[in-house]
Design a protein around this motif. Sequence first.
Motif, PDB file in Angstrom:
ATOM      1  N   SER A  23      24.540  -5.559 -41.886  1.00  0.00           N
ATOM      2  CA  SER A  23      23.493  -6.337 -42.617  1.00  0.00           C
ATOM      3  C   SER A  23      23.974  -7.722 -42.770  1.00  0.00           C
ATOM      4  CB  SER A  23      23.389  -5.814 -44.273  1.00  0.00           C
ATOM      5  OG  SER A  23      24.640  -5.996 -44.580  1.00  0.00           O
ATOM      6  N   ARG A  68      23.632 -10.845 -40.377  1.00  0.00           N
ATOM      7  CA  ARG A  68      23.120 -11.298 -39.219  1.00  0.00           C
ATOM      8  C   ARG A  68      23.710 -12.696 -38.607  1.00  0.00           C
ATOM      9  NH1 ARG A  68      20.900 -11.680 -34.694  1.00  0.00           N
ATOM     10  NH2 ARG A  68      18.856 -12.439 -34.398  1.00  0.00           N
ATOM     11  N   HIS A 128      22.525  -5.965 -36.511  1.00  0.00           N
ATOM     12  CA  HIS A 128      21.772  -5.790 -37.483  1.00  0.00           C
ATOM     13  C   HIS A 128      20.272  -5.641 -36.803  1.00  0.00           C
ATOM     14  CE1 HIS A 128      18.732  -8.074 -40.292  1.00  0.00           C
ATOM     15  NE2 HIS A 128      19.738  -8.005 -40.964  1.00  0.00           N
ATOM     16  N   GLU A 182      19.310  -9.576 -45.118  1.00  0.00           N
ATOM     17  CA  GLU A 182      20.581 -10.085 -44.741  1.00  0.00           C
ATOM     18  C   GLU A 182      21.606 -10.510 -45.453  1.00  0.00           C
ATOM     19  OE1 GLU A 182      18.983 -13.715 -42.629  1.00  0.00           O
ATOM     20  OE2 GLU A 182      17.919 -12.305 -41.170  1.00  0.00           O
TER      21      GLU A 182
END
Length: 394
Positions: A12, A14, A87, A361
């Motif tokens: 998760s 980025r 991601h 994110e």
Amino acid sequence: MLHSFAFSNFQSFRERTEVSWQVDQRNASAAWSLDADTGGRLSTVMAVIGPNASGKTGLLKPVVFVHWFMAHSFQMEPSAPLPFSPHPAGADEATEFEAEIDFDGQLWRYTLRATQQRVLHEALYVKRQRMGYVFVREWDEARQAYTVKQQDFGFAPSEAVKVRPNASLIATAAQYGVPLALRMVAPYVWSNIHQYGRMVQDSNQLIAAAKLFANHDAHRASMTQLLSQWDLGLSDVQLKEFEVAGPDNTQQKLWRPYGFHKMHDGSSFALDFAQESSGTQGAFILLSRLLPVLETGGLAVIDEFENDLHPHMLEPILDLFANPRTNPHKAQLLFTCHALEVLNLLHKSQVILVEKNEFNESSAWRLDSVEGIRADHNYYAKYMAGAYGAVPQL
């Protein structure tokens, strides 16, 4: 000791995320910190706090992956994908990893850029007068081949360029007896997580822990002493050997732990650890991961550190990493935790906060980077009030 690690495009996360273990010299006396062999002061513990599904476990996994890749990736099937997930928004992009560590009395930097299909860049640097490369390995897309340059690494150039796309140059060099590679693939990281998350606490974990203690008398003695001190009702822990049929019908030796409990008349009774409380089982399994690191140095990476443990047990376990007698080789502990009492134990530089936004994110920051935070603040109260972020939005 681990100075820092960083990564990007991983699960998760980025954007690039960095976790530094450096302690400001103004706080050099902070508990759970030691002088690094190469200068500066580093934390020996780091807590990761945040809401459920914020990315806390994802923050731990890059360290475990990099250690696995450097030490064990040679054992993968040649066509197997590398076991990490980028991601979703960067599925077609490379994932990057970086770590700086003390090793052999010098400061080293390791960098890796890869997709699940292949390594694109792998490099090892060491600080002499300044940082200089030990090796740099690059994928040449036009030639569909690797280029490798080395300085004092000692791996035959003809073999170095043939290292598989899903294997580390270090892991492969160790198979050829390269001395530096052999030292680097030693077990420096102990963890309760794998590619898919935290390992389930079950009978297999109990048996694995019992096997470690059966093969290491010093660890077994320390484990028994600590569990007896921690008011778990135990006076002794003994391991009983038994045999089971292996996959090829050969007999395998395994060990089962038993806890001994005192009675009023001075006698005691034995209880199979499978019948002990989940907290007692959890402490037994946890020590099987902490004691090897404390003995030799390295890093313990523990997800949900306080799982099934009373909050009062946090401090005595963390103290194992503060006391030079129990931590003579400067071992470190990285852990996630929902027991927020830890905020009243650690220095603000030893807490990482994690949260995830509406676009899925994750981001992470050290508590001491929060503007306006002061040493005399009640971190627990401030966090619960939402002053630092990284709390559930209910």
